[in-house]
Structure formats: C-alpha cells, structure tokens
Design a protein around this motif. Sequence first.
Motif, PDB file in Angstrom:
ATOM      1  N   GLY A 225       0.791  -1.240   0.000  1.00 26.36           N
ATOM      2  CA  GLY A 225       0.000   0.000   0.000  1.00 26.36           C
ATOM      3  C   GLY A 225       0.820   1.286   0.000  1.00 26.36           C
ATOM      4  O   GLY A 225       0.303   2.351   0.318  1.00 26.36           O
ATOM      5  N   LYS A 226       2.099   1.191  -0.392  1.00 27.62           N
ATOM      6  CA  LYS A 226       2.961   2.382  -0.382  1.00 27.62           C
ATOM      7  C   LYS A 226       2.442   3.466  -1.330  1.00 27.62           C
ATOM      8  O   LYS A 226       2.370   4.641  -0.950  1.00 27.62           O
ATOM      9  CB  LYS A 226       4.391   1.988  -0.778  1.00 27.62           C
ATOM     10  CG  LYS A 226       5.366   3.147  -0.738  1.00 27.62           C
ATOM     11  CD  LYS A 226       6.783   2.651  -0.779  1.00 27.62           C
ATOM     12  CE  LYS A 226       7.106   1.984  -2.099  1.00 27.62           C
ATOM     13  NZ  LYS A 226       7.791   2.830  -3.045  1.00 27.62           N
TER      14      LYS A 226
ATOM     15  N   THR B 266      -0.579   3.881  -2.508  1.00 25.56           N
ATOM     16  CA  THR B 266      -1.861   4.402  -2.027  1.00 25.56           C
ATOM     17  C   THR B 266      -1.624   5.395  -0.888  1.00 25.56           C
ATOM     18  O   THR B 266      -2.225   6.468  -0.843  1.00 25.56           O
ATOM     19  CB  THR B 266      -2.746   3.230  -1.547  1.00 25.56           C
ATOM     20  OG1 THR B 266      -2.739   2.224  -2.557  1.00 25.56           O
ATOM     21  CG2 THR B 266      -4.170   3.673  -1.310  1.00 25.56           C
TER      22      THR B 266
ATOM     23  N   LYS C 271      -1.141   6.459  -9.428  1.00 22.89           N
ATOM     24  CA  LYS C 271      -1.296   5.074  -9.868  1.00 22.89           C
ATOM     25  C   LYS C 271      -0.991   4.914 -11.348  1.00 22.89           C
ATOM     26  O   LYS C 271      -0.848   5.869 -12.081  1.00 22.89           O
ATOM     27  CB  LYS C 271      -2.722   4.622  -9.593  1.00 22.89           C
ATOM     28  CG  LYS C 271      -2.924   4.326  -8.146  1.00 22.89           C
ATOM     29  CD  LYS C 271      -2.150   3.114  -7.763  1.00 22.89           C
ATOM     30  CE  LYS C 271      -2.994   2.237  -6.877  1.00 22.89           C
ATOM     31  NZ  LYS C 271      -2.546   0.913  -6.845  1.00 22.89           N
TER      32      LYS C 271
ATOM     33  N   LYS D 212       2.031   0.523 -12.552  1.00 23.75           N
ATOM     34  CA  LYS D 212       2.117  -0.914 -12.762  1.00 23.75           C
ATOM     35  C   LYS D 212       1.322  -1.355 -13.987  1.00 23.75           C
ATOM     36  O   LYS D 212       1.362  -2.498 -14.377  1.00 23.75           O
ATOM     37  CB  LYS D 212       1.608  -1.647 -11.522  1.00 23.75           C
ATOM     38  CG  LYS D 212       2.612  -1.625 -10.386  1.00 23.75           C
ATOM     39  CD  LYS D 212       2.095  -2.373  -9.190  1.00 23.75           C
ATOM     40  CE  LYS D 212       1.075  -1.534  -8.441  1.00 23.75           C
ATOM     41  NZ  LYS D 212       0.533  -2.246  -7.284  1.00 23.75           N
TER      42      LYS D 212
ATOM     43  N   LYS E 272      -4.674  -1.926   5.593  1.00 23.02           N
ATOM     44  CA  LYS E 272      -5.742  -2.804   5.083  1.00 23.02           C
ATOM     45  C   LYS E 272      -6.633  -3.368   6.175  1.00 23.02           C
ATOM     46  O   LYS E 272      -7.067  -4.520   6.106  1.00 23.02           O
ATOM     47  CB  LYS E 272      -5.164  -3.935   4.212  1.00 23.02           C
ATOM     48  CG  LYS E 272      -4.274  -3.423   3.075  1.00 23.02           C
ATOM     49  CD  LYS E 272      -4.064  -4.430   1.984  1.00 23.02           C
ATOM     50  CE  LYS E 272      -3.077  -3.905   0.951  1.00 23.02           C
ATOM     51  NZ  LYS E 272      -2.796  -4.836  -0.118  1.00 23.02           N
TER      52      LYS E 272
ATOM     53  N   ARG F  84      -9.939  -5.004   5.559  1.00 26.34           N
ATOM     54  CA  ARG F  84     -10.015  -6.409   5.140  1.00 26.34           C
ATOM     55  C   ARG F  84      -9.821  -7.291   6.349  1.00 26.34           C
ATOM     56  O   ARG F  84      -9.216  -6.876   7.336  1.00 26.34           O
ATOM     57  CB  ARG F  84      -8.885  -6.724   4.165  1.00 26.34           C
ATOM     58  CG  ARG F  84      -9.167  -6.252   2.799  1.00 26.34           C
ATOM     59  CD  ARG F  84      -8.220  -6.992   1.889  1.00 26.34           C
ATOM     60  NE  ARG F  84      -8.210  -6.398   0.569  1.00 26.34           N
ATOM     61  CZ  ARG F  84      -7.247  -6.602  -0.308  1.00 26.34           C
ATOM     62  NH1 ARG F  84      -6.214  -7.350   0.023  1.00 26.34           N
ATOM     63  NH2 ARG F  84      -7.310  -6.060  -1.495  1.00 26.34           N
TER      64      ARG F  84
ATOM     65  N   SER G 176      -6.287   2.175   7.238  1.00 23.49           N
ATOM     66  CA  SER G 176      -6.424   1.751   5.839  1.00 23.49           C
ATOM     67  C   SER G 176      -6.045   2.924   4.936  1.00 23.49           C
ATOM     68  O   SER G 176      -6.639   3.995   5.024  1.00 23.49           O
ATOM     69  CB  SER G 176      -7.862   1.319   5.558  1.00 23.49           C
ATOM     70  OG  SER G 176      -8.121   1.390   4.173  1.00 23.49           O
TER      71      SER G 176
HETATM   72  P1  G4P Z   1       2.493  -0.700  -3.349  1.00 23.79           P
HETATM   73  O1  G4P Z   1       2.731   0.697  -3.843  1.00 23.79           O
HETATM   74  O2  G4P Z   1       3.009  -0.909  -1.948  1.00 23.79           O
HETATM   75  O3  G4P Z   1       2.924  -1.760  -4.278  1.00 23.79           O
HETATM   76  O4  G4P Z   1       0.911  -0.926  -3.158  1.00 23.79           O
HETATM   77  P2  G4P Z   1      -0.307  -0.116  -3.744  1.00 23.79           P
HETATM   78  O5  G4P Z   1      -0.510   1.152  -3.009  1.00 23.79           O
HETATM   79  O6  G4P Z   1      -0.204  -0.076  -5.216  1.00 23.79           O
HETATM   80  O7  G4P Z   1      -1.477  -1.102  -3.284  1.00 23.79           O
HETATM   81  C1  G4P Z   1      -1.542  -2.454  -3.729  1.00 23.79           C
HETATM   82  C2  G4P Z   1      -2.981  -2.909  -3.767  1.00 23.79           C
HETATM   83  O8  G4P Z   1      -3.542  -2.869  -2.456  1.00 23.79           O
HETATM   84  C3  G4P Z   1      -3.869  -2.015  -4.613  1.00 23.79           C
HETATM   85  O9  G4P Z   1      -4.881  -2.825  -5.167  1.00 23.79           O
HETATM   86  C4  G4P Z   1      -4.483  -1.080  -3.596  1.00 23.79           C
HETATM   87  O10 G4P Z   1      -5.697  -0.520  -4.013  1.00 23.79           O
HETATM   88  C5  G4P Z   1      -4.668  -2.026  -2.422  1.00 23.79           C
HETATM   89  N1  G4P Z   1      -4.713  -1.317  -1.136  1.00 23.79           N
HETATM   90  C6  G4P Z   1      -3.867  -0.383  -0.636  1.00 23.79           C
HETATM   91  N2  G4P Z   1      -4.260   0.015   0.585  1.00 23.79           N
HETATM   92  C7  G4P Z   1      -5.364  -0.690   0.888  1.00 23.79           C
HETATM   93  C8  G4P Z   1      -6.257  -0.716   2.008  1.00 23.79           C
HETATM   94  O11 G4P Z   1      -6.099  -0.006   2.991  1.00 23.79           O
HETATM   95  N3  G4P Z   1      -7.294  -1.589   1.928  1.00 23.79           N
HETATM   96  C9  G4P Z   1      -7.523  -2.403   0.853  1.00 23.79           C
HETATM   97  N4  G4P Z   1      -8.570  -3.204   0.880  1.00 23.79           N
HETATM   98  N5  G4P Z   1      -6.714  -2.397  -0.217  1.00 23.79           N
HETATM   99  C10 G4P Z   1      -5.659  -1.551  -0.210  1.00 23.79           C
HETATM  100  P3  G4P Z   1      -4.806  -3.373  -6.648  1.00 23.79           P
HETATM  101  O12 G4P Z   1      -6.059  -4.104  -6.871  1.00 23.79           O
HETATM  102  O13 G4P Z   1      -3.513  -4.083  -6.873  1.00 23.79           O
HETATM  103  O14 G4P Z   1      -4.706  -2.066  -7.493  1.00 23.79           O
HETATM  104  P4  G4P Z   1      -5.891  -1.150  -7.971  1.00 23.79           P
HETATM  105  O15 G4P Z   1      -6.539  -1.962  -9.031  1.00 23.79           O
HETATM  106  O16 G4P Z   1      -6.757  -0.919  -6.779  1.00 23.79           O
HETATM  107  O17 G4P Z   1      -5.230   0.073  -8.455  1.00 23.79           O
END
Ligand code: G4P
Length: 522
Positions: free
Chosen positions: A22-23, A25, A44, A47, A140, A143, A252
């Motif tokens: 989640g970095k 985000t 975003k 990737k 997260k 979740r 989150s």
């Molecule tokens: P990163 O830079 O550390 O690699 O992580 P990133 O923020 O890209 O987050 C990775 C995935 O986790 C993303 O989903 C993001 O939406 C999700 N995420 C981040 N924070 C939270 C949270 O607090 N709760 C939940 N439920 N999910 C979280 P993804 O499906 O890989 O990408 P996207 O389709 O949402 O863009």
Amino acid sequence: MTINEEMKKRRTFAIISHPDAGKTTMTEKLLLFGNLIRSAGTVKGKKSGKFATSDWMEIEKQRGISVTSSVMNFPYQGYQVNILDTPGHEDFSEDTYRTLTAVDSVVMIIDATKGIEAQTLKLFKVCKMRGIPIFTFINKLDREGREPLELLEEIEEVLDIQTCPMSWPAGMGKRFLGTFDRYGKQFIQYNGNEDETYIPYDDLDKPAYSDLVSNPTYEAANDELALVEEAGDDFSLEAVLSGEQTPVFFGSALAPFGVQNFFDTFISMAPAPAPRKSTEGVISPDNPDFSGFVFKIQANMNPAHRDRVAFLRVCSGKFERGMNVKLARTGKPIKLAQSQQFVASDRDTIEEAYAGDIIGVYDPNAYQIGDTLLEGKNLFEYQELPQFPPEQFQRVTAKNVMKAKQFKKGIEQLVQEGAIQLYKHYRSESYILGAVGELQFEVFQYRMRNEYNVEVMLEPIGERVPRWLRAEQVEPSMYDERNLLVRDRSDNYVVLFKNDFSLNWFKDNHPDIELIDLFDVN
Ligand code: G4P
C-alpha cells in the motif's frame, strides 16, 4: 527565517514496504494532504502495462513517478515535508537501499493480512543498522487480516524492535468499527469510505455512542487494549528516536482511514535533520556553511538531453542556485549551476535549500556516489555510504574483443555511478556483475550499447548469497564454481555461495572461518 529555523521545519523520510502493501496508495493520500495532487488515482498506473525492458528510455518513461519524482515535497502544518521514493517491484536496486542514507526517519507499511514480508525485512535491516527512527502503519484494516497482537509479536520477533501501539483497532474487515487513538485519547470511528468521526474518550459514555460501546467487537477490543496498556512497553520518544522502539498505527490507506491521524502524529514526532558524522567530526545541520552528499546518480532522466543528475542530500547551511562549492574528494571547485527539485512530474528549478532537503544537480561526469560537496575552509567528507549485498550475479563479456577499451570504460563509469556492482574472479580478470534487482542488468546492457557502443554478453550465474572473508583466512582451494571466490572493487575477497543451504553447510564444516554479511557490518 534563519538557517536553524528552516532546518528544524524539515521532515525528510521514506516509506518502506513490500510490493502491494500500500505504499503508492499511502503516498497518494499524503500528496493530497499537501495539495500536490487533486484527486486520488494520479500516482497510480505505474504498474499498468508491462514495459519493454529492453528499452531504457521506455523504462524511464513508464516508471513514471518513481523516477521523475524521486522526491516529493510540500509544506504541511508549518513543516516542510520531503518524501523520498524507494523504488520497489522490478526496479528494486541498490538505489532503494541508498535512499535510506538520505532520510531522517522511515514509515514502514505492513499489510495486516500478510505481516512482515521479504522486502520489508531487507529495508528494515538497513534502517536498523543506521539507527533510523521507524514509524509503523499496519494497513488494510478494512479487510479481514491477522490478529493485531500477533502482528505486533511478529514485528518484535522478526525485526527485533520494541513496539508501542499508538492506536488499537476495534475489529477488522466487515466488523471494523475504528481505532482507539491512545495518544490523542479519542476513538476514531470508521464510517465507510472517506468518513471518520473523532470521539474524545470523555464523550464515549454519551447516549449517542451507546450502540458503539455496547458492540461486542468494541468491547473485545477495549479488553485487549487494557491488556496492551498493562503489559506493553510504555511509549518513549527517546527510544523511538534511537531506533529501539517503533510506534505502531492501524488503519487503511485506501479507505482512507486513520491516515490523517497517523500523519499528524508522525510529523509532530519525527526528527528534524540530525548532526552527521564526517572525517572532521560531527557536523551540525545548522552549521552556516553549506554541505551535502551525493546518494544517487541518475542518467538520462531527460531523453532530450543525455544528462546525468546527482541527487544531493543537504546536510548543513544553505544551498543557493549557482553557488560555488568544493568537491571534497578532489578539492576542486564546482559551480552548482543547474539545480532541480522534483515535484510530482515536473522538474522545478530551485533557488535555495536547507539541511534535510534533496536537490538534483547537473553532473558533468564529476561525481561519485557518496561524494561530499561543501563550502567553507574545512574540507571534510561525510561517512562513506555503505555497500549493500547484491543477490543476483551474471558474468559479463564484450561481444567484440576489439572493444575492450570502451568495455572497461563503460563498466567503470556505470559502476562508479552505482548502477551495478563489479566483481572479478579471484585470480583472473573475468568480470562478474552483481545487482540487487534483475532490471539492473537489462539497464546495464542497454546503456553499454547506447552510451558506450559496446554489445555485452551476460551469462546468469543465478541468485547467490555473498559473504565477505577476512584476508588472512582466504584459502582458494576451499572454493569452486558452486561457492565461487571473487574479489570486490576494493580487492576484498567474497564468496558467492550457491544458496543458503551451501552457506550453512560451509559454516558447519568451517566454523573457524568468519563469513561477513554486509547487512551486519555497515
Ligand atoms: P504498493 O505501492 O506498496 O505496491 O501498493 P499499492 O498502493 O499499489 O497497493 C496495492 C494494492 O492494495 C492495490 O490494489 C491497492 O488498491 C490495495 N490497497 C492499498 N491500501 C489498501 C487498504 O487499505 N485496503 C484495501 N482493501 N486495499 C488496499 P490493486 O487491486 O492491486 O490495485 P488497484 O486496481 O486498486 O489500483
């Protein structure tokens, strides 16, 4: 404002995590606080789509924010915030580690559903060895994840650091009600996306909150909290600042929930730039003479110009555009003519900077990683940057033997820039390259072709576990292809063990031989 006042406002930090924790985000939410971006989703996309790894320019273009805004900065509540990006995913490299030498604190994001993951552990080790204060955000919570107590235990055990929960979650996933903010003495209620209510502890007995406090999830969390308050370590800012304790927050990044509370608390506690060790003793950040060191060199950031940019961490005094400084290694004067700061996707020219700030200066092929630039009578150098252990190794040769000269020159320059590490077979001149990330080899190959006009052949020898040897304990006959004996750039002997199994077998059979892990000595 004086140099001292400017310096004290600086909060320079990096966010470390394993990919997908989640970095991005979180960074995005912080940039929203700083008004650097207007809506979520801007950062975003890095990737999306697989990039053609054979094309360096394309890599540059597509990596987007991780390159063009290696540093993001904005004013926030009277502070000047500098966030340094630590590239992960495919572009995880020595640069990721080296960035940590330029920060004053670190935010570690842990995915509550996964706990400590490999990359977090590696980056954490670097912070620990440098005594960098670490603030933890367990992400997260919306979740279903692992139990909070279990996560704290894991942090303590795996990372060998005290934890002090600053907040405590009531439930998770669908049952998530919010967090107790122990520090601010309030309950932060989760109302779904982008909505949170702050309820002071004193108000919790009001009728409006009777449903909340009688909820079994709330009650269970409250009991757990009582346990934590009784048995857990007391919060100690001193222990946090010396890197012995990490304050832990739950929330989150996506919702977002608990992010504002986390960031405000973090910013108020995180340290301003500290004095740094040099060859002339400790240099204070409010020393009026400008000084700084190069922690990263980036080539070809702008495809229109074949330029190299050196990233400089300012450590004291005041930087002014066009100022004359000295390169401590050679004593030669240099004019810092072009300077840039990196904000979102633009490069802004900056006029002045203070301790804690990061600036990009044009590099006329003069700088090396770790170089000190300074003004004033005293010529000193900041502590040498540590070497970080590579994990991937490949043999490299020039396709055309007639190009030996360019081949050597190219390798030497790229190694000096810190793009890749170079090793030689222990008794021949054959070259072996080492890198933390796979992508570094492709970039190396591309740059050798395009900048030095040399086609190189790379032959992977796989992931290896490097251990350094003491010179007096080197006995070449003990090593073979499996556990390969090589020399690093400074002619220190290194064994590239085939894997952990080989390493452990060797240790058992030769307990007298000291095997040095770079993570332990830096
Ligand atoms: P990163 O830079 O550390 O690699 O992580 P990133 O923020 O890209 O987050 C990775 C995935 O986790 C993303 O989903 C993001 O939406 C999700 N995420 C981040 N924070 C939270 C949270 O607090 N709760 C939940 N439920 N999910 C979280 P993804 O499906 O890989 O990408 P996207 O389709 O949402 O863009």
